[in-house]
Design an enzyme around this catalytic site. Structure first.
Site, PDB file in Angstrom:
ATOM      1  CB  CYS A 120      -0.920   0.032   1.212  1.00 53.17           C
ATOM      2  SG  CYS A 120      -1.874  -1.693   1.548  1.00 53.17           S
ATOM      3  NE  ARG A 146       4.616   1.901  -1.467  1.00 51.06           N
ATOM      4  CZ  ARG A 146       5.383   1.988  -0.267  1.00 51.06           C
ATOM      5  NH1 ARG A 146       6.438   2.918  -0.541  1.00 51.06           N
ATOM      6  NH2 ARG A 146       5.474   1.745   0.768  1.00 51.06           N
ATOM      7  CD1 TRP A 158       0.084  -5.589  -3.739  1.00 53.80           C
ATOM      8  CD2 TRP A 158       0.222  -6.512  -1.806  1.00 53.80           C
ATOM      9  NE1 TRP A 158       0.683  -7.031  -3.764  1.00 53.80           N
ATOM     10  CE2 TRP A 158       0.562  -7.332  -2.587  1.00 53.80           C
ATOM     11  CE3 TRP A 158       0.124  -6.749  -0.135  1.00 53.80           C
ATOM     12  CZ2 TRP A 158       1.055  -8.874  -2.209  1.00 53.80           C
ATOM     13  CZ3 TRP A 158       0.364  -8.272  -0.039  1.00 53.80           C
ATOM     14  CH2 TRP A 158       0.902  -9.010  -0.839  1.00 53.80           C
ATOM     15  CG  ASN A 178       1.903   0.357   3.730  1.00 52.49           C
ATOM     16  OD1 ASN A 178       1.604  -0.869   3.702  1.00 52.49           O
ATOM     17  ND2 ASN A 178       2.945   0.701   3.522  1.00 52.49           N
ATOM     18  N   GLY A 179      -0.074  -1.585   6.215  1.00 49.28           N
ATOM     19  CA  GLY A 179       0.558  -2.810   6.884  1.00 49.28           C
ATOM     20  C   GLY A 179      -0.504  -3.686   7.322  1.00 49.28           C
ATOM     21  CD  GLU A 200      16.771 -12.233 -10.355  1.00 45.74           C
ATOM     22  OE1 GLU A 200      16.241 -12.842  -9.015  1.00 45.74           O
ATOM     23  OE2 GLU A 200      16.548 -11.321 -10.633  1.00 45.74           O
ATOM     24  CD  GLU A 237       9.532 -11.009  -9.580  1.00 46.02           C
ATOM     25  OE1 GLU A 237       9.117 -10.111  -8.813  1.00 46.02           O
ATOM     26  OE2 GLU A 237      10.723 -10.738 -10.356  1.00 46.02           O
ATOM     27  CG  HIS A 245      19.815 -36.290  -7.416  1.00 43.46           C
ATOM     28  ND1 HIS A 245      20.153 -37.612  -6.862  1.00 43.46           N
ATOM     29  CD2 HIS A 245      20.903 -35.712  -7.956  1.00 43.46           C
ATOM     30  CE1 HIS A 245      21.675 -37.661  -7.340  1.00 43.46           C
ATOM     31  NE2 HIS A 245      22.054 -36.547  -7.604  1.00 43.46           N
ATOM     32  CE  LYS A 300      11.322  -2.214  -7.177  1.00 43.35           C
ATOM     33  NZ  LYS A 300      12.105  -3.099  -8.031  1.00 43.35           N
TER      34      LYS A 300
END
Ligand code: M6R
Length: 608
Positions: A2, A27, A74, A98-99, A480, A487, A503, A603
């Protein structure tokens, strides 16, 4: 995550708030909203999806008022719907958050018993009702806010408005960052300096536990006990950097192409080319020779940079490294030897799990070095030494230039450690520094492969699954590459150490499973070639990223080969990251996904 904006201004603030929210889009978010106060009335508009939807609503029904708060959400608690979008209201209070409020359930029960009804599934709505409850019981706005924040458990950055007050705003912080911006007769609140950059570059960051009261003619910051405290006001460098895409289609593309330049900035900071050595970093309060072990923690892409660094520190400095993703590390109750060294790696410097790991290490008596992009972030401020990566603002959610700058800095530190620990001679250090200095030039060469990689990405975009393989430092690089592809393009991708193929994962190989193999010609090249043969024998389609010699020696008929320039071994992870980034970027472009803000992603992950 957020984003928050608050403006106590002189002209109608709703369009300004939206403008500032646009700067927080990077973000990640799934809904947005704005609230203003005017004439004793609180008003709001909210919309699901992108900010254009909110803008459309504002065009149809403009909000007046010279004080307001805004939010990009978010979703954590409750789906990304309009009802769950912020600002949340109680009758005379509006709040953006936010949180995560961890104790929201008992608070919600208490408030329901007290007669409040809830219009959303969010944890945030309890905050609006708690403050309102305080006001209804005769508390001043200030006291009501203070009583509320004292009861909240979890992570929060807040901005709060009151229906009766058009010259009063409160902010509070515990975890996610919140900054006060100072204008001429105006004050601002924002999640970061970039959000406030159109208005001011004079910024005061709140500390954890702080809350603040803003009126147009001044502000006061308090600690959690209600004592007035003073926090430093700084001129933000980030704020002066106008963040735009230039001539590129996406931030991700721009950031990929910036790499020769930003890597060069990072290297100039750490390397003394004339002397052929790694500089002693100013203010570095420790020497790598003081430690017998190093722990590294980070999340996502930053953790893969840490995994590459493990090979370097062990190889060049003979310094054993423990590395773990921060979300595991923080709860592992890991015994750390007294006076050890911990490195945390974070682009944003605000990742909640990485910050928690840092705090754990500190509590266990470790010295902390932070490899960060945001120099005024919480992680930077709580560390003993800051190693900036100097990548400049990274806006694309998929990290690209931050990764290669992290690697450049870590390579320099590993060389420095090697010298300080007596494991590298002066000649060896000179040689490695010289090799590192080649990185920006070679990065420009690699970027010329764009067109070929675009074509390969077009083919790749038709597949549902992709495997990435590598050995040594190319193993974290494979991880990566897989993360980047997932993503940006939503193609399922997995990475394995090439030697692990037999394996289990080899069972997955058929004509529907392309395999990207990262294999510069080096001491283990032959081993990787054997693994590629095993894939080819089972009909797997191979994309090999190697150099001239590797292409010749592999002699893989049918493989698609990306031929990289020849380069020294130490810089292969930095430069081989670039074709992986381009592959993901173009796969996403061919699939038409939201490249810079992929679905569900944020982000800066400021909640755990
Ligand atoms: O800001 P940080 O470097 O701490 O972020 C860590 C991860 O969240 C981040 O690298 C994430 O994995 C990126 N989206 C990767 O592209």
């Amino acid at each position: 995550m957020c984003g928050i904006v608050g403006i106590l201004g002189k002209k109608p603030v709703a369009p300004l708030i939206v403008d500032a929210l646009k700067r927080l889009e990077y973000r990640g978010y799934d809904s947005a909203g704005v609230a203003t106060v005017e004439g004793g009335k609180l008003d709001r508009l909210r919309a699901k999806g992108k900010l254009v939807n909110l803008e459309q609503r504002l065009d149809e029904n403009p909000l007046s008022g010279t004080i307001g708060i805004g939010h990009t959400r978010w979703a954590t608690h409750g789906a990304p719907t309009e009802e769950n979008a912020h600002p949340h209201f109680s009758s005379n209070v509006a709040v953006v958050h936010n949180g995560i409020i961890e104790n929201f359930k008992p608070l919600r029960e208490e408030l329901t018993e007290a007669g409040f009804s809830f219009a959303s599934q969010t944890d945030t709505e309890v905050i609006a009702h708690m403050v309102c409850h305080g006001i209804n019981q005769g508390l001043s706005p200030e006291k009501a806010v203070h009583e509320c924040v004292k009861k909240l458990e979890g992570a929060f950055a807040l901005a709060i408005l009151f229906r009766e007050h058009d010259d009063l705003m409160f902010g509070a912080r515990n975890g996610p960052p919140l900054a006060i911006g100072h204008g001429e007769g105006e004050l601002f609140l924002g999640s970061d300096a970039i959000a406030l950059s159109p208005f001011t570059n004079k910024i005061t960051y709140l500390d954890d536990g702080d809350w603040c009261k803003l009126e147009r003619d001044g502000y006061t910051v308090y600690d959690i006990d209600g004592n007035e405290v003073s926090r430093e006001t700084q001129t933000s460098v980030g704020a002066s950097l106008m963040v735009d895409k230039g001539n590129y289609r996406h931030f991700m593309q721009k950031e990929i192409f910036e790499q020769p330049e930003v890597i060069s900035h990072a290297l100039v900071h750490y390397l003394d080319f004339a002397e052929g050595k790694v500089r002693d970093i100013e203010g570095q309060p420790f020497d790598f020779s003081d430690f017998e072990r190093l722990s590294i923690t980070a999340c996502g892409t930053a953790s893969y940079a840490g995994q590459v660094a493990k090979y370097w520190f062990e190889r060049y400095a003979r310094l054993p490294v423990d590395i773990d993703v921060a979300s595991e590390f923080r709860y592992r109750e890991i015994p750390l030897s007294p006076n050890g060294l911990a490195l945390v790696i974070s682009q944003s410097g605000e990742t909640a799990d990485t910050l928690a790991s840092l705090r754990y290490c500190k509590q266990e008596g470790q010295k902390i070095g932070a490899i960060v992009n945001a120099k005024d972030s919480t992680i930077a401020r709580e560390s003993d030494a800051i190693f900036p990566i100097l990548a400049g603002p990274e806006i694309g959610v998929a990290s690209t230039k931050a990764f290669t700058c992290q690697l450049s800095v870590l390579a320099a530190l590993a060389i420095q450690a090697g010298r300080k620990r007596g494991k590298l001679s002066q000649e060896q250090e000179e040689q490695l520094v010289q090799e590192l200095s080649e990185t920006p030039r070679l990065a420009s060469e690699v970027l010329k492969l764009e067109e070929q990689i675009d074509n390969l990405a077009r083919d790749l975009s038709h597949y549902k699954h992709v495997l990435f393989l590598g050995r040594d430092t190319n193993y974290p690089l494979a991880m990566e590459g897989a993360l980047k592809l997932k993503e940006t393009s939503y193609i399922h991708a997995e990475a394995y150490a090439a030697g692990e193929l037999k394996h289990g994962p080899i069972a997955l190989i058929d004509e529907e499973m392309p395999v990207v193999v990262i294999a510069p010609y080096d001491h283990i090249f032959e081993k990787t070639v054997s693994n590629m043969q095993e894939v080819a024998a089972r009909g797997g389609k191979i994309i090999l990223i190697t150099d001239e010699r590797g292409a010749k020696e592999a002699a893989m008929d049918g493989a698609q080969i990306i031929i990289m320039p020849d380069m020294p071994q130490i810089i292969t992870p930095i430069l081989y990251a670039i074709p992986l980034q381009l592959l993901s970027y173009y796969a996403a472009l061919h699939l038409g996904t939201d490249v810079d803000q992929p679905r569900n992603l944020a982000k800066s992950v400021t909640v755990e």
